[in-house]
Design a protein around this motif. Structure first.
Motif, short mmCIF file in Angstrom:
data_model
loop_
_atom_site.label_atom_id
_atom_site.label_comp_id
_atom_site.label_asym_id
_atom_site.label_seq_id
_atom_site.Cartn_x
_atom_site.Cartn_y
_atom_site.Cartn_z
N ARG A 84 -9.43 4.48 11.11
CA ARG A 84 -8.24 3.70 10.71
C ARG A 84 -7.92 2.60 11.72
O ARG A 84 -6.91 1.92 11.59
CB ARG A 84 -7.04 4.64 10.54
N TYR A 91 -0.93 5.48 10.09
CA TYR A 91 -1.15 4.09 9.68
C TYR A 91 -2.57 3.65 10.00
O TYR A 91 -3.23 4.21 10.87
CB TYR A 91 -0.19 3.15 10.43
N ARG A 92 -3.00 2.58 9.31
CA ARG A 92 -4.20 1.87 9.72
C ARG A 92 -3.76 0.71 10.62
O ARG A 92 -2.71 0.09 10.34
CB ARG A 92 -4.96 1.34 8.50
N SER A 95 0.83 -1.21 0.00
CA SER A 95 0.00 0.00 0.00
C SER A 95 0.86 1.25 0.00
O SER A 95 2.04 1.21 0.30
CB SER A 95 -0.87 0.03 1.26
N SER A 96 0.25 2.38 -0.31
CA SER A 96 0.98 3.65 -0.20
C SER A 96 1.26 3.92 1.28
O SER A 96 0.57 3.42 2.15
CB SER A 96 0.15 4.78 -0.79
N SER A 125 -1.55 4.78 3.81
CA SER A 125 -2.63 3.84 4.07
C SER A 125 -2.12 2.45 4.47
O SER A 125 -2.88 1.49 4.49
CB SER A 125 -3.51 3.71 2.83
N ARG A 126 -0.84 2.32 4.78
CA ARG A 126 -0.33 1.00 5.17
C ARG A 126 -1.08 0.47 6.39
O ARG A 126 -1.32 1.21 7.35
CB ARG A 126 1.14 1.11 5.53
N LYS A 127 -1.39 -0.81 6.31
CA LYS A 127 -2.16 -1.42 7.41
C LYS A 127 -1.24 -2.33 8.22
O LYS A 127 -0.53 -3.17 7.66
CB LYS A 127 -3.34 -2.21 6.86
#
Ligand SMILES: NC(=O)c1ccc[n+]([C@@H]2O[C@H](COP(=O)([O-])OP(=O)(O)OC[C@H]3O[C@@H](n4cnc5c(N)ncnc54)[C@H](O)[C@@H]3O)[C@@H](O)[C@H]2O)c1
Length: 320
Positions: A54, A31-32, A2-3, A6-8
């Motif tokens: 998030r 972050y998420r 992910s970008s 929005s990294r989880k």
């Protein structure tokens, strides 16, 4: 992948002493976060995050394969903190300690998809009981854990480091405040006793230990996510040489802050045999250094703990 924004991140043990502070920091960084915890201490440390879009939470046990298969779906990194932590607890619940700290850690690794980074905290207690001849323990110093806790963590680390895309940390003794407060960590325990009892009795005051403030642990996790590609495949001692201190150093600083009476009793043995200083060249070379120094961290601990009025559940446990 992910970008950046929005990294989880999957964080297990998210409601714990470290997890609560790490999750807050990761959310603040954009972050998420997907949290997993079985809330074994009835913690409410994650409640403020439920309003955050998030943040999501999967309550449950990391030994539950079906739950963890769902938990890893779509995440970019896994920060696996869930564990039975500390020598006394793992001695009492040895079978579960192996199941959670070792077997579940490997199961989670096997459930991830290629490319999902895996971050695992070990402990420096694996370095055994004596300083090496060179004076400082490096990541190459043999690990000889003496407790069930140390054995489960070291064995998990050793196997995880044979797999791709893994970073392991060897945290020094963490101190500082968290919504899930641990008072069994040496600085937190000493400060609490000094405040509650007005006196500290210290065994084997010459013993050497290394410390790090909890906010620097959270920074280190975020740093590792940002620098995963260059850090992966290795273990890292996490701390700083300026936080290599003796128990006497710690007791004297706490006495200075609290005015407590100090008594050294070197006739009694410290059941925690850790007695060594640690080198941190590898994590420094990767670009990370802790920021909170000894005076600042202990003053914050003093100011925080003196506002609390409840009873210390660990007051009768003698670790030191
Ligand atoms: N605090 C330190 O000084 C230190 C040092 C070195 C390594 N570590 C490691 O960091 C991690 C976190 O430690 P901590 O100090 O936050 O301890 P903690 O006990 O506060 O946190 C552990 C968390 O795991 C959860 N948990 C336990 N068993 C579980 C299970 N079966 N399923 C789901 N959740 C479960 C607990 O509810 C708790 O929230 C541990 O892996 C520990 O070994 C901590």
């Amino acid at each position: 992948m992910s970008s950046e924004a929005s990294r989880k991140i999957l964080v297990t043990g998210a409601a714990g002493y470290l997890g609560s502070v790490i999750v807050t920091h990761l959310l603040q960084q954009g972050y998420r976060v997907r949290a997993v915890d079985n809330f074994m201490y009835h913690q409410n440390s994650l409640l403020p995050h439920f309003i955050n879009p998030r943040f999501e939470c999967l309550p449950g046990d990391v030994r539950d394969r079906e739950l963890m298969a769902r938990a890893v779906e779509g995440v970019d990194y896994i920060v696996n903190l869930a564990a039975l932590v500390g020598a006394p607890l793992c001695r009492q619940r040895e079978k579960e300690a192996w199941e959670i700290n070792y077997e579940a850690a490997l199961m989670l690794e096997s459930l991830r998809a290629p490319g999902q980074g895996y971050i695992f905290p070990n402990t420096t207690s694996g370095y055994g009981t004596q300083s090496p001849v060179s004076g400082l323990c490096t990541e190459d110093t043999p690990q000889e854990p003496i407790s069930v806790y140390g054995k489960t963590k070291v064995k998990a680390e050793q196997e995880l480091l044979t797999r791709p895309d893994v970073v392991t940390f060897r945290f020094t003794t963490v101190f500082g405040l968290s919504p899930r407060l641990r008072l069994d960590l040496m600085p937190n325990d000493f400060m609490w006793r000094a405040l509650r009892q007005g006196a500290l009795i210290v065994f084997e005051s010459h013993f050497q230990r290394s410390f790090i403030h909890i906010t620097d642990i959270a920074r280190c996790v975020a740093f590792t996510i940002e620098n995963f590609e260059k850090m992966k495949g290795r273990c890292y001692n996490i701390g700083h040489e300026r936080m290599n201190k003796t128990k006497r150093d710690l007791a004297e600083k706490i006495s200075e802050l609290t005015g407590c009476y100090l008594h050294y009793n070197d006739l009694r043995e410290d059941p925690d045999k850790r007695n060594y200083f640690i080198a941190f060249d590898r994590i420094r070379a990767a670009g990370f250094e802790p920021r909170v120094d000894w005076d600042e961290g202990l003053r914050a601990l003093y100011n925080g703990l003196k506002t609390l009025h409840w009873t210390n559940p660990f007051a009768n446990v003698e670790y030191y």
